[in-house]
Design a protein around this motif. Structure first.
Motif, PDB file in Angstrom:
ATOM      1  N   LEU A  21       0.815  -1.206   0.000  1.00  0.00           N
ATOM      2  CA  LEU A  21       0.000   0.000   0.000  1.00  0.00           C
ATOM      3  C   LEU A  21       0.854   1.263   0.000  1.00  0.00           C
ATOM      4  O   LEU A  21       0.490   2.261  -0.638  1.00  0.00           O
ATOM      5  CB  LEU A  21      -0.948  -0.002   1.205  1.00  0.00           C
ATOM      6  N   LYS A  22       1.991   1.229   0.679  1.00  0.00           N
ATOM      7  CA  LYS A  22       2.897   2.384   0.660  1.00  0.00           C
ATOM      8  C   LYS A  22       3.450   2.605  -0.745  1.00  0.00           C
ATOM      9  O   LYS A  22       3.564   3.749  -1.202  1.00  0.00           O
ATOM     10  CB  LYS A  22       4.048   2.183   1.641  1.00  0.00           C
TER      11      LYS A  22
ATOM     12  N   GLU B 195       1.962   1.766  -3.547  1.00  0.00           N
ATOM     13  CA  GLU B 195       0.864   2.302  -4.342  1.00  0.00           C
ATOM     14  C   GLU B 195       0.651   3.784  -4.039  1.00  0.00           C
ATOM     15  O   GLU B 195       0.390   4.576  -4.947  1.00  0.00           O
ATOM     16  CB  GLU B 195      -0.429   1.536  -4.060  1.00  0.00           C
ATOM     17  N   ARG B 196       0.726   4.145  -2.761  1.00  0.00           N
ATOM     18  CA  ARG B 196       0.559   5.542  -2.371  1.00  0.00           C
ATOM     19  C   ARG B 196       1.611   6.415  -3.041  1.00  0.00           C
ATOM     20  O   ARG B 196       1.297   7.475  -3.601  1.00  0.00           O
ATOM     21  CB  ARG B 196       0.663   5.680  -0.856  1.00  0.00           C
ATOM     22  N   ASP B 197       2.867   5.957  -3.022  1.00  0.00           N
ATOM     23  CA  ASP B 197       3.938   6.730  -3.653  1.00  0.00           C
ATOM     24  C   ASP B 197       3.709   6.866  -5.150  1.00  0.00           C
ATOM     25  O   ASP B 197       3.913   7.939  -5.724  1.00  0.00           O
ATOM     26  CB  ASP B 197       5.294   6.080  -3.383  1.00  0.00           C
TER      27      ASP B 197
ATOM     28  N   TYR C 255       0.829   6.787  -6.783  1.00  0.00           N
ATOM     29  CA  TYR C 255      -0.284   7.696  -7.051  1.00  0.00           C
ATOM     30  C   TYR C 255       0.056   9.140  -6.701  1.00  0.00           C
ATOM     31  O   TYR C 255      -0.438  10.072  -7.345  1.00  0.00           O
ATOM     32  CB  TYR C 255      -1.556   7.243  -6.327  1.00  0.00           C
ATOM     33  N   GLN C 256       0.898   9.350  -5.723  1.00  0.00           N
ATOM     34  CA  GLN C 256       1.332  10.716  -5.430  1.00  0.00           C
ATOM     35  C   GLN C 256       2.166  11.276  -6.575  1.00  0.00           C
ATOM     36  O   GLN C 256       2.001  12.437  -6.963  1.00  0.00           O
ATOM     37  CB  GLN C 256       2.138  10.756  -4.127  1.00  0.00           C
TER      38      GLN C 256
END
Length: 100
Positions: A44-45, A47-49, A51-52
Motif C-alpha cells: 500500500l505504501k 501504491e501511495r507513492d 499515485y502521489q
C-alpha cells in the motif's frame, strides 16, 4: 538431565510455554498475521507513492495547460484528435510486423 526433567515438570514453565505457543500460533494476532499485515502495508505504501507521483505529474500538466494556449492546442490535437475548421486530419496506423 534431572534438571531438564525438573524444568519440564514445573507447572509455571509449562504454562509459560503454552501461553507463548498460543500467542505465536493460535491468537488472532499471531506471527503469520503480522507478517501478512506488514507485506500488505508495504504494498500500500508503494501504491501511495506511485499515485502521489502521478498526481503531481497531472497537476503539473494541468498548470501548464492552463497557462499556455499553445500547449493546450497541442494537447487537444494529440490526445483528442481535434482540428481547426479548415483542416483535414489523416491518421496513420502502423500494423505490427508479423514474425515468421
Amino acid at each position: 538431565m534431572k534438571r531438564l526433567i525438573g524444568l519440564f515438570g514445573n507447572k509455571f514453565f509449562l504454562v509459560t510455554v503454552a501461553f507463548a505457543a498460543w500467542l505465536i500460533f493460535f491468537d488472532k494476532n499471531d506471527l503469520l498475521s503480522h507478517y501478512e499485515y506488514h507485506q500488505q502495508l508495504e504494498k500500500l505504501k508503494a501504491e501511495r507513492d506511485f499515485y502521489q507521483k502521478e498526481t503531481d505529474k497531472v497537476t503539473k500538466d494541468l498548470d501548464e495547460l492552463s497557462s499556455n494556449p499553445q500547449q493546450l492546442e497541442k494537447f487537444a490535437r494529440e490526445k483528442y484528435l481535434m482540428k481547426k475548421d479548415n483542416e483535414d486530419v489523416f491518421l496513420v496506423v502502423r500494423e505490427k510486423a508479423v514474425e515468421e
